[in-house]
Motif scaffolding. Structure first.
Motif, mmCIF file in Angstrom:
data_model
loop_
_atom_site.group_PDB
_atom_site.id
_atom_site.type_symbol
_atom_site.label_atom_id
_atom_site.label_comp_id
_atom_site.label_asym_id
_atom_site.label_seq_id
_atom_site.Cartn_x
_atom_site.Cartn_y
_atom_site.Cartn_z
ATOM 1 N N LEU A 27 36.969 1.348 9.092
ATOM 2 C CA LEU A 27 36.670 0.361 8.497
ATOM 3 C C LEU A 27 35.413 0.288 7.586
ATOM 4 O O LEU A 27 35.380 -0.197 6.374
ATOM 5 C CB LEU A 27 37.006 -1.062 8.896
ATOM 6 N N ASN A 28 34.306 0.629 8.233
ATOM 7 C CA ASN A 28 33.097 0.812 7.593
ATOM 8 C C ASN A 28 32.683 1.870 6.408
ATOM 9 O O ASN A 28 32.092 1.869 5.951
ATOM 10 C CB ASN A 28 32.003 1.062 8.579
ATOM 11 N N GLN A 29 34.162 2.527 6.068
ATOM 12 C CA GLN A 29 34.048 3.426 5.253
ATOM 13 C C GLN A 29 34.681 2.978 3.831
ATOM 14 O O GLN A 29 34.762 3.554 2.953
ATOM 15 C CB GLN A 29 34.644 4.875 5.578
ATOM 16 N N LEU A 30 35.048 1.719 4.156
ATOM 17 C CA LEU A 30 35.778 1.112 2.747
ATOM 18 C C LEU A 30 34.620 0.688 2.142
ATOM 19 O O LEU A 30 33.571 0.063 2.449
ATOM 20 C CB LEU A 30 36.553 -0.308 3.062
ATOM 21 N N VAL A 37 41.676 -6.613 4.633
ATOM 22 C CA VAL A 37 40.363 -6.375 4.864
ATOM 23 C C VAL A 37 39.615 -7.543 5.308
ATOM 24 O O VAL A 37 38.721 -7.504 5.796
ATOM 25 C CB VAL A 37 39.844 -5.751 3.510
ATOM 26 N N THR A 38 39.944 -8.734 4.537
ATOM 27 C CA THR A 38 39.035 -10.013 4.701
ATOM 28 C C THR A 38 39.349 -10.352 6.410
ATOM 29 O O THR A 38 38.492 -10.816 6.712
ATOM 30 C CB THR A 38 39.429 -10.978 3.809
ATOM 31 N N LEU A 39 40.502 -10.190 6.568
ATOM 32 C CA LEU A 39 40.723 -10.537 7.932
ATOM 33 C C LEU A 39 39.739 -9.876 8.944
ATOM 34 O O LEU A 39 39.325 -10.314 10.025
ATOM 35 C CB LEU A 39 42.283 -10.244 8.378
ATOM 36 N N ALA A 59 29.143 4.616 13.093
ATOM 37 C CA ALA A 59 30.617 4.191 13.356
ATOM 38 C C ALA A 59 30.403 2.892 14.116
ATOM 39 O O ALA A 59 29.482 2.859 15.286
ATOM 40 C CB ALA A 59 31.246 5.299 14.050
ATOM 41 N N ASP A 60 31.424 2.023 13.999
ATOM 42 C CA ASP A 60 31.506 0.854 14.686
ATOM 43 C C ASP A 60 31.803 1.330 16.322
ATOM 44 O O ASP A 60 32.574 2.061 16.512
ATOM 45 C CB ASP A 60 32.552 -0.193 14.471
ATOM 46 N N TRP A 108 34.860 -6.972 12.472
ATOM 47 C CA TRP A 108 35.145 -5.446 12.514
ATOM 48 C C TRP A 108 34.288 -4.757 11.774
ATOM 49 O O TRP A 108 34.212 -3.645 11.665
ATOM 50 C CB TRP A 108 36.835 -5.212 12.741
ATOM 51 N N ILE A 109 33.914 -5.475 10.565
ATOM 52 C CA ILE A 109 33.226 -4.940 9.445
ATOM 53 C C ILE A 109 32.064 -5.668 9.108
ATOM 54 O O ILE A 109 32.106 -6.906 9.334
ATOM 55 C CB ILE A 109 33.886 -4.188 8.258
#
Length: 423
Positions: free
Chosen positions: A156-159, A199-201, A104-105, A207-208
């Motif tokens: 977000l890192n689960q995407l 998501v690109t933002l 997790a971030d 953030w990812i």
């Protein structure tokens, strides 16, 4: 987020993949019937593992150390669950696993966090329609999480690619209220395209660490954008309406057909937008609300006649508008009546006027696509090509012109040869 959850932790050994009589131990976390397995990276003798009690048998030093280790893992996992619950944060099996493994971030950024950030970012930069469309996409994303993932948010890192594939499948099952059919493929792609921008933002904000769209390909169906032919446009122009309401609707459509100006930009026009151009003629100079780009359009006679018709007219004077003001919903609804009276067997919408300008009025009459792109306020010619197509009669005329050129060259060549031979 959800306030109550079913939660459990158990340990199991991978009996099928024993190596040299030893098995690997896993912790299984279950939250609301959703599971996540964590490899504890610890092997124990297969003959000491008790599948029923989920721990090692006996009182040997090895068994006691291993069982004590499992108790510690249980405590750590349970504490993560309790901390998330106390903070009122999102709780899923995958998130507990991510917290435990350190995946997790540190900032704990979630999908909801980036949508909130994006909404603030576009609040004063995009048109209201674009903001509304992003809101619709956001609603679909979180409905997908609730209905298919049994949660209200994810980190977000689960995407990943799997998430995107399942989201597309979910959209294919969506049947919006009041719509005659489910979302089309192109509409689904638009929603995924908006999600991609959000998501690109997050990726650019760091953030990812990786872009989940890196292997994703958008697949749009080719569509035929309707427009009015020259004959249909003339029929519409020449039709005499008894109803002032329909007469104004027709005038607005015709004005757009001869200027290419969109509905929202026409509604924003005031007499101040009517200026003298570089050629001394009347021009419309305004900015597109959608892109904030400047648009300068010389008025053709048909458009200027409509402007003069409503000069000092009560319907424009009350709003200080250049043309009558009407809501987009009513305008498109009334256009159905207009089409019926004129005998146009097409689904007449106001945006079709912009297509008609690009195709019938300009390109088919020899206006270069670069000029049409400028008039429409596009930053790229590729965008103009979506609206505009060259008609068969234009192709025929161009080819006939080419035939004449080649014929004249052939005649000139023959004359030159005969002249040379006679000399």
């Amino acid at each position: 987020m959800r306030s109550t959850h079913t939660f459990s932790i158990l340990f199991w050994a991978d009996q099928k993949n024993a190596i040299n009589g030893e098995v690997l131990i896993y912790a299984r976390i279950t939250v609301d019937k959703k599971r996540a397995n964590i490899s504890l990276k610890r092997r124990v003798p297969q003959n000491l593992w008790d599948p029923k009690k989920k721990k090692l048998r006996g009182n040997s030093h090895q068994a006691q150390n291993a069982n004590q280790y499992l108790d510690q893992i249980y405590t750590q996992l349970f504490q993560i669950y309790q901390d998330l619950k106390f903070k009122g944060e999102l709780i899923t099996a995958q998130l507990i696993k991510a917290q435990y493994t350190g995946e997790a971030d540190n900032k704990g950024k979630t999908l909801k966090n980036i949508f909130e950030y994006h909404s603030k970012k576009i609040a004063n930069t995009l048109a209201s329609g674009s903001i509304r469309n992003f809101g619709i996409t956001e609603n679909y994303v979180f409905k997908f999480l609730e209905q298919k993932r049994n949660t209200t948010d994810i980190y977000l890192n689960q995407l990943n690619f799997e998430f995107l594939s399942h989201f597309e499948l979910f959209l294919s099952e969506v049947w919006p209220t009041g719509h005659p059919k489910a979302l089309s493929n192109n509409t689904r792609m638009k929603h995924i395209q908006r999600l991609r921008k959000v998501v690109t933002l997050a990726y650019h904000l760091e953030w990812i660490d990786k872009d989940p769209f890196v292997r994703w390909k958008m697949t749009y169906d080719k569509t035929n954008r309707e427009f009015l032919s020259e004959q249909e446009l003339k029929k519409l122009e020449n039709k005499v309406f008894i109803s002032e309401r329909l007469d104004r609707v027709r005038d607005l459509f015709v004005f757009s057909s001869y200027t290419g100006i969109s509905y929202v930009d026409i509604m924003n026009l005031t007499p101040n937008h009517l200026v003298l151009g570089i050629d001394g003629g009347n021009w419309i100079m305004t900015k597109r609300q959608k892109t904030n780009t400047t648009v300068k359009v010389p008025l053709l006679g048909q458009a200027l006649d409509i402007v003069n018709k409503y000069k000092d007219h009560p319907v424009t004077a009350v709003n200080n508008s250049l043309l009558p003001v009407l809501t987009n919903e009513k305008l498109n609804m009334f256009l159905k009546e207009v089409a019926n009276f004129v005998g146009i067997n097409k689904n007449l919408t106001f945006h079709m006027a912009r297509h008609t300008f690009a195709t019938t009025v300009t390109l088919s009459n020899g206006v270069p696509i670069e000029t049409v792109s400028k008039l429409l306020g596009h930053s790229k010619i590729a965008t103009t090509q979506i609206y505009a197509r060259v008609l068969e009669n234009k192709v025929s005329a161009d080819m006939n012109a080419l035939k004449n050129v080649l014929l004249n060259k052939s005649k000139d060549s023959t004359v030159a040869k005969n002249s040379k031979a006679s000399s």
